[in-house]
Motif scaffolding. Structure first.
Motif, PDB file in Angstrom:
ATOM      1  N   SER A  39       0.841  -1.196   0.032  1.00 24.07           N
ATOM      2  CA  SER A  39       0.221  -0.064  -0.027  1.00 24.07           C
ATOM      3  C   SER A  39       0.802   1.080   0.123  1.00 24.07           C
ATOM      4  CB  SER A  39      -1.068  -0.014   1.171  1.00 24.07           C
ATOM      5  OG  SER A  39      -0.164  -0.327   2.326  1.00 24.07           O
ATOM      6  N   VAL A  40       2.029   1.153   0.582  1.00 24.63           N
ATOM      7  CA  VAL A  40       2.669   2.572   0.846  1.00 24.63           C
ATOM      8  C   VAL A  40       3.415   3.029  -0.708  1.00 24.63           C
ATOM      9  CG1 VAL A  40       4.898   3.547   1.819  1.00 24.63           C
ATOM     10  CG2 VAL A  40       3.290   1.721   3.055  1.00 24.63           C
ATOM     11  N   LEU A  41       3.838   1.691  -1.397  1.00 25.01           N
ATOM     12  CA  LEU A  41       4.334   2.062  -2.689  1.00 25.01           C
ATOM     13  C   LEU A  41       3.450   1.770  -4.029  1.00 25.01           C
ATOM     14  CD1 LEU A  41       7.631   0.067  -2.071  1.00 25.01           C
ATOM     15  CD2 LEU A  41       7.447   2.534  -1.960  1.00 25.01           C
ATOM     16  N   ARG A  42       2.213   1.946  -3.679  1.00 24.25           N
ATOM     17  CA  ARG A  42       1.286   1.579  -4.694  1.00 24.25           C
ATOM     18  C   ARG A  42       1.159   2.680  -5.700  1.00 24.25           C
ATOM     19  NH1 ARG A  42      -3.710  -0.368  -2.365  1.00 24.25           N
ATOM     20  NH2 ARG A  42      -2.815  -2.320  -2.408  1.00 24.25           N
ATOM     21  N   LYS A  43       0.993   3.875  -5.187  1.00 20.92           N
ATOM     22  CA  LYS A  43       0.848   5.080  -6.287  1.00 20.92           C
ATOM     23  C   LYS A  43       2.026   5.234  -6.889  1.00 20.92           C
ATOM     24  CE  LYS A  43      -2.652   7.688  -3.867  1.00 20.92           C
ATOM     25  NZ  LYS A  43      -3.330   8.742  -3.153  1.00 20.92           N
ATOM     26  N   ILE A  44       3.369   5.109  -6.224  1.00 16.44           N
ATOM     27  CA  ILE A  44       4.630   5.587  -6.821  1.00 16.44           C
ATOM     28  C   ILE A  44       5.004   4.523  -7.753  1.00 16.44           C
ATOM     29  CG2 ILE A  44       6.211   4.148  -5.164  1.00 16.44           C
ATOM     30  CD1 ILE A  44       8.030   6.932  -5.222  1.00 16.44           C
ATOM     31  N   SER A  45       4.322   3.217  -7.839  1.00 16.86           N
ATOM     32  CA  SER A  45       4.853   2.087  -8.487  1.00 16.86           C
ATOM     33  C   SER A  45       4.078   2.665  -9.687  1.00 16.86           C
ATOM     34  CB  SER A  45       4.459   0.711  -7.940  1.00 16.86           C
ATOM     35  OG  SER A  45       3.027   0.700  -7.591  1.00 16.86           O
ATOM     36  N   TRP A  46       2.767   2.832  -9.886  1.00 19.40           N
ATOM     37  CA  TRP A  46       1.983   3.182 -10.860  1.00 19.40           C
ATOM     38  C   TRP A  46       2.738   4.331 -11.595  1.00 19.40           C
ATOM     39  CZ3 TRP A  46      -1.415   0.573 -13.634  1.00 19.40           C
ATOM     40  CH2 TRP A  46      -2.102  -0.471 -12.816  1.00 19.40           C
ATOM     41  N   VAL A  47       3.115   5.471 -11.003  1.00 15.68           N
ATOM     42  CA  VAL A  47       3.690   6.516 -11.653  1.00 15.68           C
ATOM     43  C   VAL A  47       4.786   6.037 -12.510  1.00 15.68           C
ATOM     44  CG1 VAL A  47       4.941   8.803 -11.193  1.00 15.68           C
ATOM     45  CG2 VAL A  47       2.579   8.060  -9.983  1.00 15.68           C
ATOM     46  N   CYS A  48       5.754   5.480 -11.598  1.00 16.59           N
ATOM     47  CA  CYS A  48       6.926   5.009 -12.238  1.00 16.59           C
ATOM     48  C   CYS A  48       6.943   4.265 -13.529  1.00 16.59           C
ATOM     49  CB  CYS A  48       7.822   4.143 -11.356  1.00 16.59           C
ATOM     50  SG  CYS A  48       8.630   5.107  -9.938  1.00 16.59           S
ATOM     51  N   LEU A  49       5.864   3.191 -13.550  1.00 19.52           N
ATOM     52  CA  LEU A  49       5.644   2.450 -14.576  1.00 19.52           C
ATOM     53  C   LEU A  49       4.946   3.243 -15.753  1.00 19.52           C
ATOM     54  CD1 LEU A  49       4.927  -0.520 -15.735  1.00 19.52           C
ATOM     55  CD2 LEU A  49       2.640  -0.117 -15.022  1.00 19.52           C
ATOM     56  N   ALA A  50       4.019   4.351 -15.636  1.00 21.44           N
ATOM     57  CA  ALA A  50       3.592   5.444 -16.689  1.00 21.44           C
ATOM     58  C   ALA A  50       4.633   5.997 -17.213  1.00 21.44           C
ATOM     59  CB  ALA A  50       2.546   6.004 -15.856  1.00 21.44           C
ATOM     60  N   ALA A  51       5.673   6.473 -16.382  1.00 21.34           N
ATOM     61  CA  ALA A  51       6.868   7.268 -16.898  1.00 21.34           C
ATOM     62  C   ALA A  51       7.704   6.027 -17.470  1.00 21.34           C
ATOM     63  CB  ALA A  51       7.732   7.644 -15.542  1.00 21.34           C
ATOM     64  N   VAL A  52       8.125   5.076 -17.259  1.00 23.88           N
ATOM     65  CA  VAL A  52       8.801   4.055 -18.091  1.00 23.88           C
ATOM     66  C   VAL A  52       8.232   3.890 -19.326  1.00 23.88           C
ATOM     67  CG1 VAL A  52       9.877   1.780 -18.192  1.00 23.88           C
ATOM     68  CG2 VAL A  52      10.088   3.125 -16.111  1.00 23.88           C
ATOM     69  N   LEU A  53       6.840   3.481 -19.336  1.00 21.76           N
ATOM     70  CA  LEU A  53       6.193   3.051 -20.558  1.00 21.76           C
ATOM     71  C   LEU A  53       6.227   4.478 -21.739  1.00 21.76           C
ATOM     72  CD1 LEU A  53       3.240   1.097 -19.306  1.00 21.76           C
ATOM     73  CD2 LEU A  53       5.266   0.147 -20.513  1.00 21.76           C
ATOM     74  N   PHE A  54       5.905   5.681 -21.071  1.00 19.48           N
ATOM     75  CA  PHE A  54       6.005   6.736 -21.887  1.00 19.48           C
ATOM     76  C   PHE A  54       7.312   7.107 -22.475  1.00 19.48           C
ATOM     77  CE2 PHE A  54       5.901  11.417 -22.439  1.00 19.48           C
ATOM     78  CZ  PHE A  54       5.163  11.459 -23.341  1.00 19.48           C
ATOM     79  N   THR A  55       8.216   7.188 -21.727  1.00 17.13           N
ATOM     80  CA  THR A  55       9.425   7.517 -22.083  1.00 17.13           C
ATOM     81  C   THR A  55      10.164   6.470 -23.128  1.00 17.13           C
ATOM     82  OG1 THR A  55      10.541   6.433 -19.992  1.00 17.13           O
ATOM     83  CG2 THR A  55      10.259   8.808 -20.175  1.00 17.13           C
ATOM     84  N   HIS A  56       9.663   5.090 -22.649  1.00 14.09           N
ATOM     85  CA  HIS A  56      10.390   4.100 -23.800  1.00 14.09           C
ATOM     86  C   HIS A  56       9.538   4.283 -25.017  1.00 14.09           C
ATOM     87  CE1 HIS A  56      12.677   2.547 -20.597  1.00 14.09           C
ATOM     88  NE2 HIS A  56      12.695   1.291 -21.114  1.00 14.09           N
ATOM     89  N   ALA A  57       8.138   4.758 -25.197  1.00 15.28           N
ATOM     90  CA  ALA A  57       7.605   4.705 -26.419  1.00 15.28           C
ATOM     91  C   ALA A  57       8.096   6.137 -27.167  1.00 15.28           C
ATOM     92  CB  ALA A  57       5.984   4.954 -26.022  1.00 15.28           C
ATOM     93  N   LEU A  58       8.265   7.095 -26.217  1.00 17.56           N
ATOM     94  CA  LEU A  58       8.792   8.199 -27.085  1.00 17.56           C
ATOM     95  C   LEU A  58      10.057   8.103 -27.733  1.00 17.56           C
ATOM     96  CD1 LEU A  58       7.273  11.050 -27.273  1.00 17.56           C
ATOM     97  CD2 LEU A  58       9.017  12.003 -25.357  1.00 17.56           C
ATOM     98  N   LYS A  59      11.309   7.303 -26.969  1.00 16.28           N
ATOM     99  CA  LYS A  59      12.355   7.095 -27.603  1.00 16.28           C
ATOM    100  C   LYS A  59      12.297   5.986 -28.716  1.00 16.28           C
ATOM    101  CE  LYS A  59      16.947   6.421 -27.546  1.00 16.28           C
ATOM    102  NZ  LYS A  59      17.751   7.330 -27.948  1.00 16.28           N
ATOM    103  N   THR A  60      11.529   5.146 -28.653  1.00 12.66           N
ATOM    104  CA  THR A  60      11.202   4.388 -29.964  1.00 12.66           C
ATOM    105  C   THR A  60      10.789   5.117 -31.013  1.00 12.66           C
ATOM    106  OG1 THR A  60      10.654   2.458 -28.410  1.00 12.66           O
ATOM    107  CG2 THR A  60       9.934   2.175 -30.856  1.00 12.66           C
ATOM    108  N   LEU A  61       9.842   5.828 -30.804  1.00 12.81           N
ATOM    109  CA  LEU A  61       9.232   6.805 -31.903  1.00 12.81           C
ATOM    110  C   LEU A  61      10.399   7.727 -32.592  1.00 12.81           C
ATOM    111  CD1 LEU A  61       6.512   7.469 -33.214  1.00 12.81           C
ATOM    112  CD2 LEU A  61       6.297   9.400 -31.797  1.00 12.81           C
ATOM    113  N   HIS A  62      11.092   8.192 -31.549  1.00 14.86           N
ATOM    114  CA  HIS A  62      12.306   9.179 -32.202  1.00 14.86           C
ATOM    115  C   HIS A  62      13.250   8.235 -32.594  1.00 14.86           C
ATOM    116  CE1 HIS A  62      16.125  11.362 -31.583  1.00 14.86           C
ATOM    117  NE2 HIS A  62      15.146  12.456 -32.075  1.00 14.86           N
TER     118      HIS A  62
END
Length: 918
Positions: free
Chosen positions: A404-427
């Motif tokens: 429960s303590v890390l749930r929100k931060i884990s989702w934020v980190c996951l979203a950040a990783v997916l978004f940055t990886h997708a952006l890097k791939t597109l570029h």
């Protein structure tokens, strides 16, 4: 339960497809770059004309597996998909990239199905999404040759999924899924070699997942059996049976694969993989260090590079090198994960174990640990290992998100990783747009790789930007002074810039870097076959100097002595020997090359040229036909075989000659020579209207086409359209003021049709300015004087003409006629020629006979097509038998001329009777 969990919903599949499309849509705008050029553009196995069996005889790049220069990469099913692309869109890059995109979508969906065997639904989707967007995959997805990874992965995962169904109720064996697995493993291996490693994953799955054993359990059982305190459990016997079947099928595949490569490993050099030829301990330390380098690329794909060969990663030569700490850390982490997964029971350890299997086993063929490969690091080979990495990350994320303590931060980190990886791939996809953009992006990451500097130079060279290309090639020689290929590139570019001295110096440096021959040791095993081209390039350069032909021949022979199967050396030497007027030796060289490759249409073509030099048109035509059998669109063979048929004089060959020329103009619609020769064929067949149309087309394409202009004018004069010939002759003489036959024909038409004696006189005088000893021009000028009633001048002129050709009886007779006219002046106040201009008519008929002989000029037409094709295709001996403007006349031609001369003299006798009668 596994079957139920492994189902992929339509919503999940749509999500995966949408994400992949969003990340890779711009890959559709990329071209063929880097290895795509060899695998697609230069690969004849894609062409429908190539037999399908060739796909199973040649390597991935279209080179026969039996040849030493083959890379031994046997992927016929991947090449088959390229061939299907070619069938529908030929070399339109969009279709190739689109199919890669579709295959990546399929892999992601099948991977999701695999993930659901070891993870919950949410974590499986996370793992699949991370795999879909990971930038490390751009080389495999956006690079067309990466299709081998994609196809192999589809069958790799399908084979594993099939194997998971081999356990029946009460631990029974279901053989059908095992048979399907073996088949799918074979298919995966025919797409790319690493497909066979799925067998290892199936074995680990069977022992530790399906049967639920742990390492301590297996050790205890083994100890009990060895001590004689127990027997092998029935379930373990069943497991052993399944493993034996799997291993036997794998061994069979390996044996077949070894047979395919004919027990030869590919030849790589220290430039491809420096560590592979380094002494111990540098070799072992470097290869082990490459493992954490690959792991770091998965963890942090921020700096990606298309080529990691040569000096990209400096060798780890000492135990004191700080990079060894990275190697140690990597093995400690990997070891701890393996201990956890093998020692403890439970779902978590099983998930980690399968993730590690997916990371480690498919990577083994590319690891350099068991046999050297032709690269240091290659991002595309991380395509399957990244699946295991994504499962590990998703599993770790699941553990964090459950707290429960890390749930929100884990989702934020996951979203950040997916978004940055997708952006890097597109570029990153845009880097693969062209060779220039790809290699320039690589140079931003790594400036110590001479190959990258060379490749940017090649990209600029293809754009004919030789000055800038030279700068990059020179930089490559500075980064890697012992790079033979870089010095060859510098030499070639200097040659393109017409700096032959500098080019020769560069080739000499490259030649000095070649390994020296060691008695008893096979030379080819220690040098890249393409590096031997330094001898060919240097010889091709110096043979432009007529005094250095022997020196060039020595270089060709040196290359052949180093590598007796060096086909290109025989081809180039054959061309040189023809230049040295040694056709018999040239024939020997080409026959030796044909022993090495009988399917090379260019070789048969070159041999045909040799037979033309040997005055054997029958054999020449046979060889032309053989070239066309192998390559029906061989333009030079079409053109020159048609000329050979045309010049044979055999009317039966004319229809085939016409068909070949029609085929030629279809292939080369902008080459005026094809249309001109079609016109000459039509003239031979007395098809005047057709001949006129072809000649006009040739002239439209090349307004200054000397032979086409003259022969069109001649055609008009032969068909009673003399006045139409005049503007054509005007054009001819504007481009070629010294065209003697054109001047004669024009003078003839002016005097007899236009009654323009002054104009005709100017033409004949021009001829004599160019060639004072031209008998025909001189005689016709005498006729003009006769027309002008200047008998004294006509007499003097004929005396001078007779001095030039004392054996020509018609000149003596004409002189007698003129003198008799002068003598009759005493009896007559005025004497004139007949109003019908019979002397001019006589001149016309005489000159017309000579002009008719000019028709043979069609055989003397220099073919610019040959030279043009030679530079385009770099074919060694591609010259036509009609290269000379004035070929030597055969005995048959001399007889024809004599017959024409006899006919002309008969006409002269008739004219003389008319003149005497007056």
């Amino acid at each position: 339960l596994l079957e139920k969990m492994a189902d992929v919903t339509l919503k999940e599949a749509a999500l995966i497809v949408g994400v992949v499309a969003a990340c890779y849509w711009n890959s559709l705008f990329c071209g063929f770059v880097f290895d795509d050029v060899s695998a697609i553009l230069d690969n004849k196995d894609l062409h429908p004309s190539t037999p399908l069996r060739s796909l199973f005889q040649n390597d991935f790049w279209g080179t026969p597996m039996s040849e030493e220069r083959s890379h031994k990469s046997y992927r016929p099913l991947t090449v088959l998909t390229f061939r299907l692309n070619y069938l529908f869109s030929e070399l339109n890059a969009v279709s190739y990239h689109f199919l890669n995109l579709v295959f990546h979508m399929v892999v992601c969906i099948v991977f999701l199905k695999v993930c659901k065997l070891f993870l919950d639904n949410r974590s499986s989707v996370v793992a699949s999404l991370l795999f879909a967007v990971h930038p490390i995959h751009t080389e495999a997805v956006t690079g067309v040759v990466g299709r081998a990874e994609l196809l192999s992965s589809i069958f790799f995962l399908a084979a594993f999924l099939s194997y998971t169904k081999s356990k029946g109720p009460d631990n029974t064996i279901v053989w059908t899924p095992i048979a399907v697995t073996v088949f799918l493993v074979a298919v995966a291996t025919l797409c790319k070699e690493q497909g066979i490693t799925v067998v290892g994953i199936c074995c680990v799955y069977e022992v530790f997942i399906a049967q639920g054993y742990t390492l301590p359990t297996l050790l205890d059982t083994a100890l009990q059996i060895l001590r004689g305190k127990g027997s092998i459990p029935f379930s373990m016997l069943q497991t052993l049976l399944k493993l034996i079947v799997l291993m036997f099928s794998t061994l069979l595949l390996v044996v077949v694969r070894v047979q395919v490569i004919q027990s030869q490993l590919p030849v790589f050099t220290r430039f491809d993989n420096p560590a592979a030829v380094s002494p111990s301990p540098a070799r072992q330390l470097t290869f082990n260090y490459l493992l954490p380098v690959n792991a770091w690329l998965l963890l942090n794909p921020s700096e990606l590079c298309c080529d990691w060969t040569m000096g990209t990663i400096p060798l780890v030569e000492s135990f004191l090198d700080v990079r060894n700490a990275a190697t140690l850390t990597f093995f400690c982490f990997l070891g701890s994960l393996m201990v956890f997964s093998l020692r403890y029971p439970g779902d978590s350890s099983k998930t980690v174990l399968m993730a590690l299997c997916l990371i480690v086993l498919p990577f083994i063929p590319a690891s350099n640990l068991f046999f050297p490969v032709g690269f240091v690091v290659a991002e595309r080979v991380l395509y399957v290992p990244s699946m295991g990495f994504c499962i590990l990350v998703a599993h770790g994320w699941k553990k964090l998100s459950n707290k429960s303590v890390l749930r929100k931060i884990s989702w934020v980190c996951l979203a950040a990783v997916l978004f940055t990886h997708a952006l890097k791939t597109l570029h990153r996809n845009w880097d693969w747009e062209s060779e220039y953009t790809l290699f320039m992006s690589a140079l931003k990451v790594n400036k110590n790789n001479a190959k990258l500097w060379n490749n940017v130079g090649h990209a600029l060279e293809n754009e004919k930007n030789f000055e800038r290309a030279l700068q990059f090639f020179i930089q490559a020689t500075q980064v890697q002074p012992d790079d033979i290929g870089a010095h060859m590139n510098v030499g070639r570019t200097y040659k393109n810039l017409n700096k032959t001295k500098e080019a020769e110096e560069s080739y000499m440096i490259a030649k000095s870097l070649m390994p020296q021959i060691i008695p008893g040791k096979k030379y080819a095993a220690r040098v890249a076959p393409n590096h031997l081209n330094v001898y060919i390039n240097l010889a091709n350069l110096i043979r432009a100097n007529e005094s250095r032909l022997e020196e060039a021949d020595q270089l060709y022979r040196q290359a052949i002595s180093m590598r007796p199967d060096f086909k290109q050396a025989y081809i180039s030497r054959g061309e040189l020997l023809l230049k040295m007027n040694k056709p018999l030796k040239a024939k020997e060289a080409y026959l030796r090359a044909l022993e090495l490759d009988r399917t090379n249409a260019d070789l048969w073509y070159n041999l045909a040229i040799v037979y033309i030099e040997l005055k054997d048109p029958t054999e020449a035509l046979k060889n032309f036909n053989q070239a066309l059998e192998l390559n029906p669109t061989h333009k030079l063979a079409l053109f020159n075989s048609a000329l050979l048929m045309q010049e044979s004089g055999d009317a039966r060959l004319r229809p085939e000659a016409k068909q070949r020329l029609l085929h030629y103009v279809k292939e080369e619609p902008q080459d005026s020579n094809g249309y001109f020769n079609l016109g000459m064929l039509a003239m031979d067949d007395k098809k005047d209207t057709e001949a006129e149309a072809w000649m006009k087309k040739a002239i439209r394409l090349q307004p200054n086409f000397r032979s086409a202009l003259f022969n069109l004018a001649l055609l008009y004069s032969q068909t009673g359209k003399e006045l139409m010939a005049l503007p054509v002759l005007e054009d001819l003489l504007r481009y070629y003021p010294d065209h003697t036959k054109g001047l004669i024909l024009k003078g003839d038409i002016l005097m007899n049709q236009k009654k323009d004696v002054a104009g005709a006189k100017m033409c004949f005088e021009k001829i004599l300015e160019l060639d004072p000893s031209n008998v025909q021009g001189k005689h016709n000028l005498c006729v003009v004087y006769f027309e002008e009633k200047d008998l004294i001048k006509a007499e003097k002129c004929l005396v001078e003409t007779l001095a030039l050709a004392p054996h020509e009886e018609y000149i003596q007779r004409h002189l007698n006629i003129v003198r008799s006219k002068i003598a009759s002046l005493g009896a007559m106040e005025q004497s004139s020629l007949p109003s019908d201009g019979t002397a001019a008519t006589e001149a016309k008929k005489k000159s017309f006979q000579n002009l008719k002989e000019a028709k043979s000029e069609k055989a003397a037409t220099q073919s610019t097509a040959d030279n043009k094709e030679h530079s385009k295709n770099k074919k060694p001996t591609e010259k036509s038998s009609v290269d000379k403007e004035t070929p030597k006349k055969s005995a048959k031609e001399i007889k024809d001329i004599e017959k024409k001369r006899v006919a002309a003299l008969k006409r002269l006798e008739e004219i003389e009777r008319i003149l005497n009668g007056e």
